[in-house]
Every structure is written in structure tokens, then in C-alpha cells.
Design an enzyme around this catalytic site. Structure first.
Site, short mmCIF file in Angstrom:
data_model
loop_
_atom_site.label_atom_id
_atom_site.label_comp_id
_atom_site.label_asym_id
_atom_site.label_seq_id
_atom_site.Cartn_x
_atom_site.Cartn_y
_atom_site.Cartn_z
N HIS B 155 0.85 -1.20 0.00
CA HIS B 155 0.00 0.00 0.00
C HIS B 155 0.88 1.25 0.00
CE1 HIS B 155 -3.48 2.51 1.38
NE2 HIS B 155 -2.49 3.20 1.92
N GLU B 156 1.89 1.26 0.84
CA GLU B 156 2.79 2.42 0.93
C GLU B 156 3.60 2.58 -0.35
OE1 GLU B 156 2.25 4.48 3.10
OE2 GLU B 156 1.11 3.27 4.50
N HIS B 159 1.69 4.30 -2.97
CA HIS B 159 1.70 5.76 -2.82
C HIS B 159 2.96 6.34 -3.46
CE1 HIS B 159 -1.82 6.51 -0.57
NE2 HIS B 159 -1.46 5.91 0.55
N GLU B 248 -6.36 6.68 -1.30
CA GLU B 248 -6.28 5.52 -0.40
C GLU B 248 -6.91 4.29 -1.08
OE1 GLU B 248 -4.51 5.33 2.26
OE2 GLU B 248 -4.04 7.45 2.08
#
Lengths: 188, 343
Positions: B155-156, B159, B248
Site C-alpha cells: 500500500h505504501e 503511494h 487511499e
């Protein structure tokens, strides 16, 4: 005269288009090659880790010589594999031999809590994930490359400059792993 | 609410948005400086040089350059993050996982940090994939299994791949800079009022001067304070939060695509979502860099207009639901859909 200019403009646009497409294909081809190298790096790392693991557990697992030898054999076979399909199937055999070894390690409390073994186990798990992800990335980029070669009208350029589609990894079923035979009887 | 974008549109949008924000920020700063120049320093008439406009322009450019170059390190340091130590088995595991996900994403290796905090959280910060960091709290490191951690890291990393981090970091540091600038202007005004009032030789003129200066400077002071601390940061904040929520969902989806394991991320979000302890090490400025809202007040999950406007993250249950839907369709995709029986 005007018609000549229009014709000239059309030719120039065509030339620029061909150059752009050709360069895009070359870039993709290099990315595919790089992706392939990344898999090799991880495979090599795995092959290097296995002798360490076997040496660490050998002393305590003397009753499991057969399993240990199978791991070493599978490792040597995988290290000398040639071609994508061959390498993939041999690496799978190595994976199943390793998982069997790890299942057996569970029977040895001293090994299970041994820091070296834990470290090697973590490294091998991570390396296996890296191999999977490197293949996944390779497949993605190779698919992109193949699509770029096959769509019209780029396929004309691809065949003109002799671009070849890349081979993909088959998705193998992990459930084929051999179930480890657990023997709790005391052998003498 | 912004429309759903794919990764490439999101990347382009983020780059565009960063430029817009920087221009907006510099314009606002110069405007504030110019207002003070005209109203207080008598710019065109008595003072030929717009000193404050030039000063704020330089200050704005300076803070922008700082935000773009080392702002992310400051954000990271503010959380008390320490570099992961390869000798520590838990940290080594995190380093390994980041390396795995990096391979899946085809990105360079980011810096890896661990934050000492009793809450489950993680964040990514940086300018671009070559200059960035991923940080995870040590509680999450202990409380989540390998697959779950992989989901969080993916997930990071998404980003990072989408250039979300640059936009969010620049917002975090610019919002901070505007507030700081407002503070310093109000402070300098205050001292100028005080010096004006202490200048008078006799007590009566001093009292008169004080009244006059309060009448003249007072409303101006309030106006500038109001503008720099409330008006100027507000649109920035709303924008930051509105763009934050959409990204997100996108980062969750991209993480699922990287690890091919949306169920693990859903599972860890459940773990993270059920504890309502605030992440003490995360300041408000760093909130939209985190995987879940660090305030722990459940504001984002309330729903409704206010949460839609000011929430930094989408409701966690919605995120889990989307991920579980992905996991469901992924587990079914190898088999053909069941055929209705025709008998």
C-alpha cells in the site's frame, strides 16, 4: 506544389512515427531483459543460501539424510537448468523439497528455536517471494512488450526490425507440493 | 468527490496538482506580503520598494524548495522514526518485505524506517521513487504476520509509485509553512504596535498613540491573523483531504495488484481499524501520509458531509469491503463461472 508539401509532411510524420515506435519497442525489450536478470539474481541468491541451511541443520538432522540430499540434488539441478520452462519446473521441485525440509525442522525443538535456522528460514522465505514477484514483474513487462509488437500497425515495425515475442512463465500450482512424511518413531 | 482514476491518470493528476499547489502557495504568500505593503508600509506613495512582497516571495520560494528537497526528511524526523537495523530480526523481516514489494513494483529500494509507537500504523514520504522512505510502527511489526505486513508495505509503495507522496508531503510542509508565516507576520505587527506606543515622550500622547495604533493596526492585525491562520490553509487542507481519500482506495487496489493478496491487506486493516488508540508520534500534518488516520477518533468512519469534507481517509469498513470483493473475485477467477443448470 501544395500537394508536394502535403506529401512531404505525411512522409515526415510517418518517419517520426516509425522512429518513435521503434524506440518504444527497444526500451521495452531492454526492460524485459532487465526483468529476466532480476529473476536470475534472486535464483542465484536462493541457490547460495541452501548449502548454508543444509550445513546448519545437518548435525542435528542426521536421521533425515535422505531429505537433505534431496534438497541438495534439487538445488544442483535447478542451478544447472537451461531455458525458462526447464528452470521453472526445477525451481518448483526445489521449492517442494525445501518445504518438506522446513516441515521436518518443526520436529526438532532445538533447531526450531535456533537463531541461525530462523534467520535462514526468513531469508529463504523472502527470496522465494522475491522470485515470485520478479517473475510476476517479468510477466507483466513481457506481456506489455508482446502486446506492443502485435497490435496493428506497430506489428509492421516489429516484423521489419525482427522483434521476437518474449516467453512467459506459466503459473504453476503450488498445491502440488509433496506432503512431508512425519516419522516420530525412534530409529536406532 | 473526485472521479475514480487509474494509476496513470492519478500520476499525471498528482504532478499537475503539485504544480498548481506550489503556484497557488507562492501567489497567496505574495498577496499577503503585498497587502501589508500597501496598507501598512505605504508601498506606492511613501515607500518605493514593496519590501514585504519581495520578502514573502523569497520566503515562499525558499520554503517550496525546502519542502521539495528535504521536507520529507523533516516530516519523517518529526515522527521519531529510526532507520531499520538489519541485525534486528524483526527489522530484517521488514527490510526483506520492502525488498520483495519493491521487486513486484519495479521500483528502486526506498529507505526503511521503524517508528516506536504502540499503535498500528505505517506511512510513506518522499519526493519521487528515488528519494523516499517507508516507515512502519514497531507494534505493527510485531502484531502483523508476514502477508499482512506485505500488504501494508505494498500500500505504501503504491503511494510512492503514484507520486502521492510528493503531493502529500508538500501539502504537509506548506500548510505548516503558511501557519508559520502568519505567526511571524502577526508577531512583527505586534512589535511594531508596541514600539509605536512606547515611542511617545509624554504619557498623554502615548495613550493617544496607543489608541490610534490599536484602531489602525488592530483590525488589520485580526484580518491578517484570520487570513493566514484560517483562510489560507483551509482550502489547502480541504484539497489535501479530498485528494487523500481517493488515493487511499487506489493505493489499496494497487497493493492488491502487487501482492495478488487483497485478503491479507483487508485482514490487517481490520486489525488496525479495531484499535482506536491514537498514534501519538504522528502529528496532524503527517495524517494523510499514514495508512490509516492516526488520530484514532473515528472521525473518518462517521460518514456524512463533514467526514466527506474533512476526513483524511475513507471509512475503513468501505476499504475492507472493497478489498474483500477483490479477494472474492480473485479466488473465483481461475474457475469458469457456474453455469445455470438447464435440465
Amino acid at each position: 506544389m501544395i500537394i508536394f508539401y502535403i506529401f512531404l509532411a505525411a512522409v515526415l510524420i510517418l518517419i517520426f512515427w516509425v522512429i518513435a515506435k521503434y524506440n518504444a519497442l527497444v526500451t521495452l525489450r531492454n526492460q524485459v531483459t532487465n526483468g529476466w536478470k532480476q529473476i536470475d539474481v534472486q535464483l542465484k541468491r536462493r541457490h547460495d543460501l541452501i548449502p548454508n541451511l543444509v550445513n546448519t541443520v545437518r548435525g542435528q538432522m542426521q536421521f533425515e539424510q535422505e531429505t537433505l540430499e534431496k534438497v541438495i540434488q534439487a538445488r544442483n539441478a535447478a542451478a544447472s537448468a537451461k531455458g525458462i520452462a526447464d528452470a521453472a519446473s526445477k525451481e518448483d521441485m526445489l521449492t517442494s523439497a525445501l518445504s518438506k525440509l522446513f516441515a521436518l525442522v518443526e520436529n526438532y525443538p532445538t533447531l526450531k528455536s535456533n537463531e541461525n535456522v530462523l534467520q535462514l528460514q526468513e531469508e529463504l522465505t523472502s527470496t522465494e517471494n522475491k522470485i515470485t514477484f520478479a517473475r510476476q514483474f517479468y510477466n507483466d513487462i513481457a506481456t506489455k512488450f508482446n502486446i506492443a509488437q502485435q497490435v496493428f500497425p506497430a506489428n509492421i515495425i516489429a516484423s521489419m526490425f525482427n522483434f521476437k515475442p518474449s516467453e512467459l512463465f506459466e503459473i504453476t500450482v503450488a498445491a502440488e507440493r509433496e506432503v512431508p512424511k512425519v516419522d516420530l518413531s525412534l530409529k536406532k | 468527490m473526485a472521479a475514480v482514476r487509474n494509476i496513470y491518470e492519478q500520476q499525471a493528476y498528482n504532478k499537475r496538482m503539485t504544480t498548481v499547489l506550489v503556484i497557488l502557495y507562492i501567489a497567496v504568500a505574495v498577496l499577503v506580503g503585498y497587502t501589508v505593503d500597501v496598507l501598512v508600509l505605504g508601498f506606492p506613495a511613501s515607500n518605493p520598494l514593496p519590501i514585504l512582497s519581495l520578502a514573502t516571495l523569497m520566503l515562499a520560494c525558499g520554503t517550496t524548495i525546502w519542502s521539495l528537497s528535504s521536507g520529507w526528511i523533516a516530516v519523517l524526523k518529526a515522527t521519531g522514526a529510526v532507520p531499520a537495523n538489519p541485525r534486528d530480526p524483526l527489522h530484517k523481516k521488514l527490510l526483506n518485505i520492502v525488498e520483495e514489494v519493491k521487486i513486484a513494483a519495479g521500483l528502486p529500494m526506498p529507505r526503511v524506517y521503524v517508528i516506536h509507537d504502540c499503535d498500528f500504523n505505517a506511512l510513506a514520504t518522499g519526493n519521487d521513487p528515488r528519494h523516499c522512505a517507508v516507515a512502519v510502527t514497531d507494534s505493527l511489526l510485531e502484531g502483523a504476520d508476514r502477508d499482512e505486513l506485505q500488504g501494508v508495505v505494498a500500500h505504501e509503495m503504491s503511494h510512492i509509485k503514484n507520486y502521492d507522496i510528493r503531493l502529500m508531503t508538500i501539502i504537509a510542509s506548506l500548510v505548516g509553512a503558511i501557519v508559520l508565516m502568519g505567526d511571524s507576520i502577526t508577531k512583527s505587527l505586534k512589535t511594531s504596535i508596541e514600539s509605536a506606543t512606547s515611542d511617545g515622550s509624554s504619557t498623554t500622547t502615548s495613550a493617544q498613540a496607543q489608541i490610534i495604533s490599536w484602531v489602525v493596526y488592530g483590525p488589520l492585525y485580526v484580518l491578517i491573523w484570520f487570513f493566514t491562520t484560517i483562510v489560507a490553509p483551509l482550502p489547502l487542507k480541504i484539497m489535501a483531504m479530498a485528494v487523500s481519500r481517493n488515493r487511499e482506495y487506489l493505493a489499496d487496489a494497487a497493493a492488491a495488484e502487487l501482492t495478488r493478496n487483497p485478503a491479507a491487506l483487508a485482514q490487517v486493516l481490520k486489525k488496525v481499524g479495531t484499535d482506536r488508540i491514537p498514534t501519538f508520534s504522528m502529528t496532524r500534518a503527517a495524517a494523510h501520509l499514514c495508512i490509516v488516520d492516526p488520530s484514532g477518533n473515528g472521525f473518518n468512519d462517521m460518514g456524512g458531509f463533514l467526514a466527506e469534507l474533512f476526513g483524511t481517509h475513507p471509512p475503513i469498513l468501505k476499504r475492507i469491503k472493497r478489498l474483500e470483493a477483490m479477494a472474492y473475485s480473485a479466488s473465483r477467477s481461475p474457475q469458469p463461472p457456474p453455469q445455470p443448470a438447464h435440465t
